[in-house]
Design a protein around this motif. Structure first.
Motif, PDB file in Angstrom:
ATOM      1  N   ARG A   2      35.587  49.028  61.483  1.00  0.00           N
ATOM      2  CA  ARG A   2      36.739  49.320  60.615  1.00  0.00           C
ATOM      3  C   ARG A   2      37.686  50.325  61.284  1.00  0.00           C
ATOM      4  O   ARG A   2      38.913  50.162  61.249  1.00  0.00           O
ATOM      5  CB  ARG A   2      36.267  49.913  59.285  1.00  0.00           C
ATOM      6  CG  ARG A   2      35.658  48.899  58.338  1.00  0.00           C
ATOM      7  CD  ARG A   2      35.404  49.570  56.969  1.00  0.00           C
ATOM      8  NE  ARG A   2      34.417  48.871  56.185  1.00  0.00           N
ATOM      9  CZ  ARG A   2      34.658  47.779  55.464  1.00  0.00           C
ATOM     10  NH1 ARG A   2      35.869  47.265  55.448  1.00  0.00           N
ATOM     11  NH2 ARG A   2      33.698  47.195  54.775  1.00  0.00           N
ATOM     12  N   THR A   3      37.115  51.355  61.890  1.00  0.00           N
ATOM     13  CA  THR A   3      37.945  52.362  62.546  1.00  0.00           C
ATOM     14  C   THR A   3      38.697  51.749  63.718  1.00  0.00           C
ATOM     15  O   THR A   3      39.889  52.019  63.918  1.00  0.00           O
ATOM     16  CB  THR A   3      37.073  53.539  63.036  1.00  0.00           C
ATOM     17  OG1 THR A   3      36.313  54.023  61.939  1.00  0.00           O
ATOM     18  CG2 THR A   3      37.912  54.665  63.604  1.00  0.00           C
TER      19      THR A   3
ATOM     20  N   PHE B  57      37.077  62.206  49.413  1.00  0.00           N
ATOM     21  CA  PHE B  57      36.875  62.465  50.839  1.00  0.00           C
ATOM     22  C   PHE B  57      38.080  62.016  51.667  1.00  0.00           C
ATOM     23  O   PHE B  57      38.570  62.738  52.535  1.00  0.00           O
ATOM     24  CB  PHE B  57      35.607  61.750  51.331  1.00  0.00           C
ATOM     25  CG  PHE B  57      35.389  61.876  52.818  1.00  0.00           C
ATOM     26  CD1 PHE B  57      34.977  63.078  53.369  1.00  0.00           C
ATOM     27  CD2 PHE B  57      35.609  60.801  53.657  1.00  0.00           C
ATOM     28  CE1 PHE B  57      34.795  63.202  54.739  1.00  0.00           C
ATOM     29  CE2 PHE B  57      35.431  60.919  55.026  1.00  0.00           C
ATOM     30  CZ  PHE B  57      35.015  62.125  55.561  1.00  0.00           C
TER      31      PHE B  57
ATOM     32  N   MET C 293      40.710  64.205  54.106  1.00  0.00           N
ATOM     33  CA  MET C 293      41.044  63.852  55.494  1.00  0.00           C
ATOM     34  C   MET C 293      42.554  63.863  55.706  1.00  0.00           C
ATOM     35  O   MET C 293      43.043  64.420  56.682  1.00  0.00           O
ATOM     36  CB  MET C 293      40.505  62.442  55.847  1.00  0.00           C
ATOM     37  CG  MET C 293      39.005  62.343  56.008  1.00  0.00           C
ATOM     38  SD  MET C 293      38.321  63.531  57.211  1.00  0.00           S
ATOM     39  CE  MET C 293      37.488  64.651  56.089  1.00  0.00           C
TER      40      MET C 293
ATOM     41  N   GLU D  43      35.013  49.644  49.043  1.00  0.00           N
ATOM     42  CA  GLU D  43      34.989  48.685  50.140  1.00  0.00           C
ATOM     43  C   GLU D  43      35.999  48.952  51.239  1.00  0.00           C
ATOM     44  O   GLU D  43      35.811  48.545  52.366  1.00  0.00           O
ATOM     45  CB  GLU D  43      35.189  47.269  49.592  1.00  0.00           C
ATOM     46  CG  GLU D  43      33.876  46.738  49.032  1.00  0.00           C
ATOM     47  CD  GLU D  43      34.086  45.479  48.238  1.00  0.00           C
ATOM     48  OE1 GLU D  43      33.156  45.047  47.585  1.00  0.00           O
ATOM     49  OE2 GLU D  43      35.196  44.934  48.280  1.00  0.00           O
TER      50      GLU D  43
ATOM     51  N   GLU E 192      37.235  53.701  55.104  1.00  0.00           N
ATOM     52  CA  GLU E 192      37.388  53.525  56.560  1.00  0.00           C
ATOM     53  C   GLU E 192      37.271  54.827  57.284  1.00  0.00           C
ATOM     54  O   GLU E 192      38.260  55.439  57.618  1.00  0.00           O
ATOM     55  CB  GLU E 192      38.775  52.953  56.870  1.00  0.00           C
ATOM     56  CG  GLU E 192      38.934  51.553  56.386  1.00  0.00           C
ATOM     57  CD  GLU E 192      40.097  50.868  57.056  1.00  0.00           C
ATOM     58  OE1 GLU E 192      40.592  51.390  58.056  1.00  0.00           O
ATOM     59  OE2 GLU E 192      40.478  49.803  56.576  1.00  0.00           O
ATOM     60  N   ILE E 193      36.080  55.319  57.449  1.00  0.00           N
ATOM     61  CA  ILE E 193      35.973  56.570  58.174  1.00  0.00           C
ATOM     62  C   ILE E 193      35.146  56.366  59.404  1.00  0.00           C
ATOM     63  O   ILE E 193      34.200  55.647  59.385  1.00  0.00           O
ATOM     64  CB  ILE E 193      35.320  57.657  57.325  1.00  0.00           C
ATOM     65  CG1 ILE E 193      34.268  57.010  56.453  1.00  0.00           C
ATOM     66  CG2 ILE E 193      36.342  58.363  56.504  1.00  0.00           C
ATOM     67  CD1 ILE E 193      33.272  57.945  55.977  1.00  0.00           C
TER      68      ILE E 193
END
Lengths: 238, 238
Positions: free
Chosen positions: A107-108, B166, B170, B234, B237-238
Motif C-alpha cells: 500500500r505504501t 492515527f 501523521m 481498509e 495506509e501506513i
C-alpha cells in the motif's frame, strides 16, 4: 498413550497441517517479494496482487487454527506431540502478521509512486535490510520444514543485524529530511517500509524460536542468546 | 466426556489460568499508563519501571503457555472447552506484545526527554489516541474477564476510530516537520509513540475477537464487521 493405528493417523493429520503451514509460508514470502518489487519500480499490478492475496492468507490462518483444534480433540496428543501443535499454532499467527506487513509495504509503495514523490533514493536505502530479511524468512521456513534446530539458532543472531541496519536507515533518513524538507513525505514512506521489513524479521525470529522449542523442548523466548550481540538488541529504540 | 470430578478439576485449573491472564492484563495496562506518563512529563524512573516490568510479563507468557499445554494434556478437553483454551493462548500472545509496545514507548519517551528535544507539543498530539486506546484495552480485558460478547462487539468498531486518529496525527506531524525542520527529531519520536499506541489498539481488538470466538463459537477474524466504518479500516495506509 495412543495405539499404533491412532498414532499413524495422528502423524498423517499433523503432516497435512505442516504442509499447509509451508504453503502459507510460501504465500507470504511471495507477498513480501512482490511488495518490494512494487516499492522498487512502482508496479501497481504487483501491489494489488499482494493486497488481494492477503485474503487468502487470512483464510488459511482460520482454517489451520481449526485443523489444529480438531487434531487435539480427536487425537488427544501427549505432551511431546502437543508441543509441536502449540508451536504450529504460534507459527501460523506469525505468518499471518508477515502477510499484514507485506500488505502495508504494498500500500505504501503504491501511494509513494502514485504521488510521484520520489525524492530520496528510497529503494537503495532499504535494499540491504530487505535482502537480509528475505533470506531470514526463507531460512526460518526451511528450518521449520526440516525441524532444523541448528539453522534456527543461527537465525536468532541474524535478527540483531537487521535491527542494527534499521537504526542506521533511520539516521540516514533523518539527515535527508533535515537537509531538504521536500523529501519528508518520501522519507516517511521509506521509514514505514523499513519498519515493516524489520517487523517481518521479528516474526521470522519468532518462527525460529518455535522450531527450537519443538526440537529441544526448551522455551527460549525472552532468554538471552549466548554469543549474540545482545547489547544491540537491548538498546533497540524504535 | 469428562466425569464430574474431572470436569470440576478442569474448571478449577482453567479458572487459575484465567486469573493469571487477568493479572498479566493488569500489568500491561499499568505499563502502558506509566509509559505515557513518562512521555508526558519525562519521568525517567517511571520509564525504567516499565522496562523492568517487561521481564515479568515475558515470564508470565512462558508460564501461561505451559499451564495451557498441561491443562490440555491432563484434562483432554472436548471441542467447546478447547476453544476457550485456544483463545486464551492467543490472548496471552497479544498481551505480551502490548507489553513490548509499552516498553518501546517508555524507551522513546526517555530518549526524547533526555535530548531535551521537545519542539512539538508532543503529548497533546497523542492525547486523544492514548485515552481512546487505554479505554479500549481496559474494556477488552473486562470483556475477557466477564466473557461479555456484546462489549467485545462494540470494541471492534472502536479500533477504526483509533486508526483514523492515527492518520490524522501523521498529517499534523508532517506539517510541523515541513514548516520547521528543527522539529523533525521530536516529531519522529512522537510518530513512533503514536504507532505503538495504534498497535496496542490492534491487540485490544484481537482480544475482543477472541472473546467473541469463545462465546459464539464463530471466528470473526478477517470478516467484515457489520455497521463498522470498514472503509476507514481498509484504506489504512501506513
Amino acid at each position: 498413550m495412543m495405539g499404533e493405528h491412532s498414532s499413524k493417523q495422528y502423524d498423517h493429520d499433523l503432516e497435512a497441517i505442516r504442509s499447509k503451514v509451508l504453503l502459507m509460508g510460501g504465500m507470504v514470502e511471495t507477498q513480501f517479494l512482490d511488495a518490494m518489487t512494487c516499492f522498487r519500480i512502482g508496479n501497481v499490478e504487483r501491489a494489488e496482487r499482494v493486497i488481494r492475496e492477503d485474503d487468502a492468507v487470512n483464510q488459511l490462518e482460520v482454517q489451520l487454527d481449526d485443523q489444529c483444534s480438531h487434531l487435539i480433540v480427536r487425537r488427544q496428543p501427549a505432551a511431546n506431540d502437543l508441543r509441536t501443535i502449540m508451536a504450529t499454532i504460534k507459527v501460523i499467527t506469525d505468518l499471518e502478521r508477515i502477510g499484514d506487513e507485506a500488505t502495508k509495504i504494498a500500500r505504501t509503495a503504491k501511494s509513494l509512486h502514485s504521488r510521484g514523490a520520489v525524492t530520496v533514493n528510497h529503494y537503495e536505502m532499504v535494499r540491504t535490510i530487505a535482502t537480509a530479511t528475505s533470506d531470514m524468512l526463507h531460512d526460518a521456513l526451511d528450518a521449520f520444514a526440516r525441524n532444523d534446530h541448528n539453522q534456527a539458532l543461527q537465525l536468532i543472531a541474524q535478527d540483531a543485524v537487521i535491527d542494527h541496519e534499521f537504526r542506521s536507515i533511520m539516521r540516514n533518513l533523518i539527515t535527508f529530511m533535515m537537509e531538504d524538507p521536500r523529501t519528508i513525505s518520501a522519507a516517511l514512506d521509506t521509514m514505514w517500509v523499513a519498519k515493516a521489513i524489520e517487523r517481518i524479521g521479528d516474526h521470522a525470529k519468532n518462527i525460529a524460536e518455535y522450531v527450537i522449542y519443538v526440537v529441544e523442548g526448551r522455551d527460549i523466548r525472552h532468554s538471552k542468546p549466548a554469543g549474540v550481540a545482545t547489547d544491540i538488541a537491548e538498546t533497540k529504540e524504535i
